[in-house]
Scaffold this motif. Sequence first.
Motif, short mmCIF file in Angstrom:
data_model
loop_
_atom_site.label_atom_id
_atom_site.label_comp_id
_atom_site.label_asym_id
_atom_site.label_seq_id
_atom_site.Cartn_x
_atom_site.Cartn_y
_atom_site.Cartn_z
N ILE A 1 0.73 -1.32 -0.12
CA ILE A 1 -0.09 0.01 0.16
C ILE A 1 0.98 1.47 0.14
CG2 ILE A 1 -1.52 1.32 1.35
CD1 ILE A 1 -2.99 -1.41 2.40
N SER A 2 1.91 1.16 0.94
CA SER A 2 2.62 2.41 0.85
C SER A 2 3.68 2.61 -0.30
CB SER A 2 3.93 2.14 1.83
OG SER A 2 4.79 1.22 1.61
N LYS A 3 3.84 1.87 -1.23
CA LYS A 3 4.28 1.99 -2.65
C LYS A 3 3.36 2.48 -3.51
CE LYS A 3 7.19 -0.49 -5.84
NZ LYS A 3 7.89 -1.92 -6.17
N VAL A 4 2.24 2.01 -3.54
CA VAL A 4 1.03 2.19 -4.48
C VAL A 4 0.62 3.44 -4.20
CG1 VAL A 4 -1.23 1.86 -5.21
CG2 VAL A 4 0.36 -0.12 -4.85
N VAL A 5 0.31 3.90 -3.07
CA VAL A 5 -0.19 5.39 -2.74
C VAL A 5 0.62 6.42 -2.68
CG1 VAL A 5 -2.49 4.09 -1.92
CG2 VAL A 5 -0.51 4.89 -0.39
N ARG A 6 2.00 6.05 -2.46
CA ARG A 6 3.09 6.98 -2.12
C ARG A 6 2.88 7.65 -0.91
NH1 ARG A 6 4.14 9.23 -8.35
NH2 ARG A 6 4.63 6.96 -9.56
N ARG A 7 2.70 7.09 0.08
CA ARG A 7 2.54 7.45 1.48
C ARG A 7 3.42 6.90 2.33
NH1 ARG A 7 -3.37 10.01 3.38
NH2 ARG A 7 -4.39 9.97 1.44
N GLU A 8 3.88 7.70 3.38
CA GLU A 8 4.62 7.21 4.53
C GLU A 8 3.45 6.66 5.72
OE1 GLU A 8 7.16 10.03 6.23
OE2 GLU A 8 7.96 10.62 4.37
N ILE A 9 3.62 5.46 5.96
CA ILE A 9 2.75 4.98 7.06
C ILE A 9 3.46 4.50 8.11
CG2 ILE A 9 1.19 3.07 7.12
CD1 ILE A 9 0.40 3.16 4.15
N SER A 10 2.96 4.76 9.19
CA SER A 10 3.65 4.23 10.56
C SER A 10 2.73 3.52 11.21
CB SER A 10 4.40 5.38 11.36
OG SER A 10 4.70 5.14 12.86
N VAL A 11 3.30 2.40 11.85
CA VAL A 11 2.52 1.50 12.72
C VAL A 11 3.24 0.92 13.83
CG1 VAL A 11 1.14 -0.76 12.82
CG2 VAL A 11 1.13 0.43 10.78
N ARG A 12 2.90 1.36 14.99
CA ARG A 12 3.45 0.92 16.25
C ARG A 12 2.71 -0.05 16.86
NH1 ARG A 12 2.67 4.82 20.92
NH2 ARG A 12 1.61 3.30 21.82
N ASP A 13 3.36 -1.24 16.94
CA ASP A 13 2.42 -2.53 17.63
C ASP A 13 3.16 -2.45 18.69
OD1 ASP A 13 4.94 -3.62 17.22
OD2 ASP A 13 4.45 -5.00 15.68
N THR A 14 2.72 -3.55 19.57
CA THR A 14 3.03 -3.97 20.75
C THR A 14 4.59 -3.96 21.25
OG1 THR A 14 2.63 -5.11 22.97
CG2 THR A 14 3.06 -6.47 20.96
N GLU A 15 5.52 -4.14 20.09
CA GLU A 15 6.76 -4.50 20.12
C GLU A 15 7.56 -3.42 19.36
OE1 GLU A 15 10.29 -6.93 21.56
OE2 GLU A 15 8.03 -6.88 21.88
N HIS A 16 7.19 -2.96 18.18
CA HIS A 16 8.08 -2.23 17.31
C HIS A 16 7.34 -0.88 16.90
CE1 HIS A 16 11.29 -5.07 17.09
NE2 HIS A 16 10.71 -6.03 16.85
N PHE A 17 8.26 -0.16 16.12
CA PHE A 17 7.83 1.06 15.23
C PHE A 17 8.04 0.60 13.91
CE2 PHE A 17 7.51 3.67 19.08
CZ PHE A 17 6.52 4.75 18.51
N HIS A 18 7.10 0.47 13.31
CA HIS A 18 7.24 0.10 11.54
C HIS A 18 6.96 1.28 10.92
CE1 HIS A 18 7.03 -4.17 12.31
NE2 HIS A 18 6.26 -3.69 13.25
N TYR A 19 8.00 1.92 10.20
CA TYR A 19 8.02 3.02 9.18
C TYR A 19 8.04 2.60 7.74
CZ TYR A 19 8.85 6.12 13.12
OH TYR A 19 8.63 6.65 14.40
N PHE A 20 6.88 2.65 7.01
CA PHE A 20 6.86 2.09 5.72
C PHE A 20 6.92 3.30 4.79
CE2 PHE A 20 4.46 -0.95 8.20
CZ PHE A 20 4.74 -1.98 7.67
N LYS A 21 7.67 3.01 3.54
CA LYS A 21 7.96 4.15 2.75
C LYS A 21 8.27 3.39 1.57
CE LYS A 21 10.00 8.54 1.58
NZ LYS A 21 10.99 9.57 2.14
N ASP A 22 7.42 3.73 0.21
CA ASP A 22 7.92 3.20 -0.98
C ASP A 22 8.07 1.51 -0.74
OD1 ASP A 22 7.82 5.67 -2.15
OD2 ASP A 22 10.07 6.13 -1.59
N GLY A 23 7.41 1.06 -0.26
CA GLY A 23 7.38 -0.68 -0.17
C GLY A 23 8.41 -1.23 0.80
N VAL A 24 8.97 -0.25 1.38
CA VAL A 24 10.23 -0.74 2.30
C VAL A 24 9.87 -0.49 3.83
CG1 VAL A 24 12.42 -0.62 2.97
CG2 VAL A 24 11.82 -0.49 0.52
#
Length: 872
Positions: A837-860
């Motif tokens: 989704i982050s690659k298709v819509v070209r947006r930065e997406i951050s998800v903080r779960d119970t263990e980690h911070f995930h920063y998605f950008k351009d499919g990475v």
Amino acid sequence: MAISAKIQPVPRHPEPPCSLHSKTHRLKSLNFSQVLKTNHFSLSKTHEISVLSTNYIDTKGPNSHLCELCLHGQLEQALRYLDSMQELQIAIDEEAYVSLLKLCEWKRAAEEGSQVYNYILNSNVHMSLRLGNALLSMFVRLGNLVDAWFVFGKMQERDVFSWNVLVGGYAKAGYFDEALNLYHRMLWAGIKPDVYTFPCILRTCGGIPDLARGREVHVHAIRHGFETDIDVINALITMYVKCGDVLTARSVFDRMLRRDRISWNAMISGYFENGESLKGLNLFFMMRELFVGPDLMTMTSVIAACEFLGDKRLGRAIHGYVARTDFGVDVSVDNSLIQMYSSVGNIEEAEKIFFRIKSKDIISWTAMISGYEDNGLPEKAVETYKMMELEGVVPDEIAIASTVSACASLGLLDMGVKLHELAKKTGLISFVIVANTLIDMYSRCGCIDKALEVFHQIPDKNVVSWSSIILGLRINNRSFEALIFFRQMKLSLNPNSVTLVNVLSACARIGALMCGKEIHAHALRIGLGFNGFLPNAVLDMYVRCGRLSLAWNQFNTLKKDIVSWNILLTGYAQRGQGILAMELFDRMTSSGVKPDEITFISLLCACSRSEMVNEGLNYFNSMENKFGILPNIKHHACIVDLLGRAGKLEDAYKFIQEMPTKPDPAIWGALLNACRIHRQVELGEVAARHIFKLDEGRVGYYILLYNLYTDSGRWNEAARLRKTMIEKGLTVDPGCSWVEVKGKVHAFLSGDDYHPQIKEINTVLTGFYEKMKAAGLSESEQCSTDKVESSKAEIFCGHSEKQAITFALINTSPGMPIWVTKNLYMCESCHNTIKFISKVVRREISVRDTEHFHYFKDGVCSCRDEGYWGKT
């Protein structure tokens, strides 16, 4: 309690008195006349009434015999004799009625007094001044202001005693404005106040407090020639200190030609009450130099001042003085000493005094229980409460509240419930301090619904009530509701700094950045932005919401302490940024800030997640050698995690076996998690056996072992473990994700299809799945290897973050970053979908779960595809 009664018209004053609605000076004034508009209040001394007066007793006849019965305190016989006289139609004279009324007043016999009053109303006895005053005095003493006002209105003649009694009655009952109105009406009626009037009315002005009216009464006292009366001057001093005008009070005190102990006590306690303890102590020493002997009130006030100042040395000196005098055997002085020593942290001395008291009262027990609780000794607080029960002492609201607080610290839910039942039975639940501690106890014991029940039953909630329930919701993972309660609170009360700290923690938990910013701005507007823990709470909110740039701005503006540095270190540890954490630690130590235990926990976690084994071990070894900090059980757990994540399982197991302290479940849990990552079933089972010996009720450990079995293909063991979890009633919280859009937080629960935009969300998600399939990627439900893996992902992930992200895509402008927080781990399915989704819509997406911070950008993703559930 509301009091309301209709009174028959008064002959001399046809207007009816108003209803009495509340015991506060803010209520409506009594309608004494059409022209009376001024609100004033008066307390007056009332003349002592002796039932032994024989001035008017006739020595012959039935009335004389009735008076003699009253003279000897024989109320029942006197009433029976009165009935006989009524039956025989013998006229009862005024003196007999007055004697009966005085006896009823002396015995506090409300029912008998009303009976005599009814006889008077049904007879043709003239309501003389003497009879009316006797009725007034009885009704006021019995707290029956309605009948007192009716009698007052019927009296055709009134003297200063009549006015003083009624003014004092309203003052004592808390009807301040009504008492002041009576005082002014008394002046308008041409009645000259006496020495009993002014002390009463001055105490009333201090009780409101109303400095302007107090000054006015001061002028009246001078005008009527009472400026040298010691009782009036003492009342003036008390009034001024109660109104906060200590300078004028001291001026009045210094001009006194003669002072008694009350004068000294009023001025000394006035200083203490207004936060000027040093001046109060100096006046006490001056009192001793002038050879004026202190009394009980003086000594308790001085001891309380030592408590307020926190001066151990002075407190001991005062204690020594008390021990050399007769005050050393008074229980109230001992109680004050217990409170003083407890407040300065000398609980051992407080215990000595407590056990030395032969006849302990409820204040003694309460002081000791609260002293233990305030000094971090909840076990002793509970033990002392049980001793009090065995002594047959009935607890008061402070004892109940302190013991409930101790139960909260110890997790003693059963005892807390019993105290709750006792509070309801005794009526102590009506005290808001008891209800507030019950909210805290139930919240900390995981019974948040019971805490909500107590909260909703509080009629007049204060700031502490709201702060307690907001914190309770937060610690029970209901932060979304905590924000709702905070908004409700602001409709009726202004939050204090504690409330703001609690709600900022809730914002941090669910990633409500805009709400957190709003609270930060509110704190700055009301002048609390730099008070106490609030600056660090704001810093923590920005860190946990993933906004490190905002966090650094906040960090650079506040007065930095060790907590501030630790918050930033924790932020880097959560992101697995070990190098940045090390650089920050070096900067902290070079700035002269000494690290504490929490500092090293954050630092070791950062090293662990960055696979910096040697660096982590070096920091661990330097704790005691370089910084003088003895590693505790949490630091040992960090080392086990450090070694285990790096694949050094045998080293981790050996480290546990060589620990100087007994390992707790967290230690073995770290080893179990490492065994799950590296699929070492045998060692993992060893760790699990140790865990379940110590803690059978923590669902997280069962999940780790379950994952270890399934990841290693041990399906039979996994099925048996799952059955055990069901039998024990252990369940995993449903997956929930939060996303903030346009300042409003939206929650998405796994399996919940009732969101207003759910159809649109599902349509957009389906479109992404089709695009993934067209690109040769597996869509979310098919990327797991089999049905078991899919079921695991559903249980331990819930996939709620995909709905939250899609909702944000629909309702925000293109290009805007999306920030999501969830309560469970992210699974591989969701991780792959969000990368796409982050690659298709070209947006930065951050998800903080119970263990980690995930920063998605351009499919990475920033976790390098190693931070989702099943990998870490």
